[in-house]
Design an enzyme around this catalytic site. Structure first.
Site, PDB file in Angstrom:
ATOM      1  N   CYS A  18       1.615  68.284  41.126  1.00 22.17           N
ATOM      2  CA  CYS A  18       3.039  67.987  41.358  1.00 22.17           C
ATOM      3  C   CYS A  18       3.878  67.813  40.094  1.00 22.17           C
ATOM      4  O   CYS A  18       4.762  68.612  39.803  1.00 22.17           O
ATOM      5  CB  CYS A  18       3.166  66.747  42.242  1.00 22.17           C
ATOM      6  SG  CYS A  18       2.391  66.961  43.857  1.00 22.17           S
ATOM      7  N   HIS A  76     -19.361  77.722  40.725  1.00 20.97           N
ATOM      8  CA  HIS A  76     -19.029  77.477  39.317  1.00 20.97           C
ATOM      9  C   HIS A  76     -19.041  75.965  39.107  1.00 20.97           C
ATOM     10  O   HIS A  76     -18.578  75.205  39.972  1.00 20.97           O
ATOM     11  CB  HIS A  76     -17.645  78.053  39.018  1.00 20.97           C
ATOM     12  CG  HIS A  76     -17.277  78.036  37.574  1.00 20.97           C
ATOM     13  ND1 HIS A  76     -16.768  76.910  36.969  1.00 20.97           N
ATOM     14  CD2 HIS A  76     -17.350  78.987  36.600  1.00 20.97           C
ATOM     15  CE1 HIS A  76     -16.524  77.169  35.689  1.00 20.97           C
ATOM     16  NE2 HIS A  76     -16.876  78.429  35.445  1.00 20.97           N
ATOM     17  N   ASP A 111       6.192  73.806  44.143  1.00 18.96           N
ATOM     18  CA  ASP A 111       5.577  73.395  42.868  1.00 18.96           C
ATOM     19  C   ASP A 111       4.208  74.038  42.663  1.00 18.96           C
ATOM     20  O   ASP A 111       3.795  74.317  41.547  1.00 18.96           O
ATOM     21  CB  ASP A 111       5.499  71.867  42.767  1.00 18.96           C
ATOM     22  CG  ASP A 111       4.793  71.213  43.954  1.00 18.96           C
ATOM     23  OD1 ASP A 111       4.436  71.916  44.932  1.00 18.96           O
ATOM     24  OD2 ASP A 111       4.606  69.970  43.919  1.00 18.96           O
TER      25      ASP A 111
END
Length: 537
Positions: free
Chosen positions: A86, A257, A319
């Protein structure tokens, strides 16, 4: 809308008919002195996956006002956040600078409160300005848990920091205003358009920040837990096409990963999930996106009803995105498409209609674009480039004072739920992701044209491409040095915070969002922190 349902299909049809006095106009902004500068409305939501704004993602949920913007404006097919969380992402949007330049390292560390934003400059140059809703680009906000988790990401422990992602159906088929706070801010913006903007003799810039479709807090998980509940009503769920929902493929935990495993574990996603659970989480998320779209619709409708739509540029973005269980994660904090790919749509006078732009762009481009619209000289030190040439359908290499727009975008992440600074370079079909100092963690390379779900890391297969992209990345940011600076910052901040607590430290740290795990072996985790603090770099 006041208490009733948002604009229905009939309303959308009316909008379409009355929509665009400028629809056939020549795509250009007026030259200085030619005609008045346009007004601008920016609607920025939180956590909307940009892939929902074009095919095939747009098959899963009905988003009529995003579709309206596409029909009468332009959609960017490859828009990205500059930091998938954010506050740092918003700091990039309001400053026009990459995250490492503003040192917006986490949700606690953004811009200084007196930072000069594009809105400040527009006000200085004669625009009337108004803001409603979520801003979140300055330092000092978000929970203590959020910042402590970011500071301690290098500590050798694994703790779940979130409630398990879940869904919650509320109300009935008439329950429209689920996210009431967002609706109230939308109401304020609509009222301002109808009562203030309509009477202005100067151009205006209006910003509306929405919390949706960010998931909601999870009180069932006890005190201090994060936001892992996807909440909606039957009204919005009916906008979702269940059969179009894709169930993402997951790697086994042992094949993940190492950074992904840390993220999945800390986000409480390493347990078992049925296909139905995953499908529901995704469906409820899409329903929350539909509610977001309706708020955008209220703003567009207010502009149309007041006659302001014909002289106002409307921008819709977010965002960052939302993984919604892709890669065995929810939330963001990842460079995978669900998290990093954002919506970006623009309509208004001078903007080409029904245009789909494939160029890679990012949130730092908002700042110079706003100045360009307002005919304010654009500072040369910005990371972003104005979108206006692309919006007008001009050639990509058309000369600007700064030269052509780069063929890549940069995103970086330094916050919680990821145990290494992360850097992403996105260019044509390639996405290159590297970590920390560039060699202690394996990099990733994805061919998005061949592998849009990012399931196959081809970094070992294409070492020349990796070398070439890494060279470009290092020319933009000395990322090993930045990673080292963030590690030093994290330790410094943690020590300062610990000292401020005095004898309360053990109790406070045990009862943050990770409390359910921490309280099982508190001494073990305190010892791990002490070991980290005692290590020199």
């Amino acid at each position: 809308m006041r208490g009733g349902g948002p604009l229905g299909l009939a309303g959308v049809a009316l909008l379409l008919m009355a929509a665009a006095p400028w629809a056939g106009a020549r795509p250009r902004l007026a030259a200085p002195g030619d005609q008045p500068r346009p007004s601008v409305v920016l609607v920025a939501c939180d956590s909307l996956d940009g892939r929902l704004t074009f095919y095939p993602g747009n098959q899963t949920v009905d988003l009529p006002f995003i579709n309206f913007m596409k029909r009468y404006g332009t959609v960017f097919l490859n828009a990205y956040t500059n930091s998938p969380i954010c506050c740092p992402s918003r700091a990039a949007m309001w400053s026009g600078l990459f995250t490492h330049l503003t040192e917006s390292w986490n949700n606690f560390k953004g811009l200084d409160p007196d930072y000069v934003t594009w809105m400040d400059l527009m006000q200085k140059h004669g625009y009337r300005t108004q803001k409603y809703g979520k801003l979140d680009y300055t330092s000092g906000h978000h929970s203590v848990s959020n910042r402590v988790e970011a500071w301690t990401r290098d500590v050798d422990f694994l703790l779940r920091q979130e409630g398990r992602p879940m869904v919650n159906l509320t109300g009935d088929r008439k329950h429209v205003r689920v996210m009431e706070a967002d609706w109230q801010n939308t109401d304020k913006a609509v009222n301002w358009i109808k009562k203030e903007a309509i009477n202005l003799t100067q151009p205006f810039v209006l910003y509306l920040g929405l919390n949706l479709p960010h998931p909601y807090p999870s009180p069932y998980a006890g005190e201090n837990f994060g936001s892992s509940t996807f909440l909606t009503s039957p009204y919005w769920l009916e906008k979702v096409t269940y059969k179009a929902i894709k169930i993402p493929k997951w790697s086994s935990l042992s094949e993940m990963h190492p950074i992904d495993y840390y993220s999945s574990y800390t986000k409480n996603c390493t347990g078992e999930f049925t296909k139905q659970e995953v499908r529901n989480i995704r469906a409820f998320y899409y329903a929350m996106c539909a509610e977001t779209d309706a708020m955008l619709g209220e703003i567009i409708s207010a502009l149309r009803d007041t006659g302001l739509l014909k002289k106002t540029i409307v921008i819709f973005t977010a965002d960052h995105g939302e993984l919604a269980m892709e890669h065995r994660q929810f939330y963001k904090m990842s460079m995978y498409e669900g998290s990093s790919h954002i919506p970006l749509l623009v309509l208004g006078p001078g903007i080409k209609k029904q245009q789909q732009i494939p160029n890679v762009v990012s949130l730092v481009d908002i700042y110079p674009t706003m100045l360009d619209i307002a005919r304010i000289p654009v500072p040369q030190n910005l990371s972003g480039y104005s979108l206006i040439p692309l919006l007008h359908g001009k050639a990509e290499n058309e000369l600007s004072p700064r030269g052509p727009r780069p063929s890549w975008v940069l995103s970086e992440f330094h916050g919680c739920n990821v145990n290494a600074s992360t850097y992403m370079l996105r260019t044509d079909k390639w996405k290159y992701i590297t970590y920390s100092d560039g060699h202690s963690v394996l990099p990733q390379l994805f061919d998005l044209s061949d592998d849009p779900d990012e399931l196959t890391n081809v970094a070992v297969k294409f070492p020349v491409i990796v070398h070439s992209l890494d060279k470009i990345l290092r020319s933009v940011v000395n990322y090993p040095k930045v990673s080292s600076s963030v590690q030093e910052y994290n330790k410094r901040q943690f020590i300062s915070w610990k000292q401020s607590l005095g004898q309360n430290y053990s109790n406070v740290i045990a009862n943050l969002r990770w409390h359910q795990d921490w309280l099982k072996e508190p001494q073990k985790y305190e010892n791990a922190i002490n070991k980290w603090l005692s290590q020199s770099k």
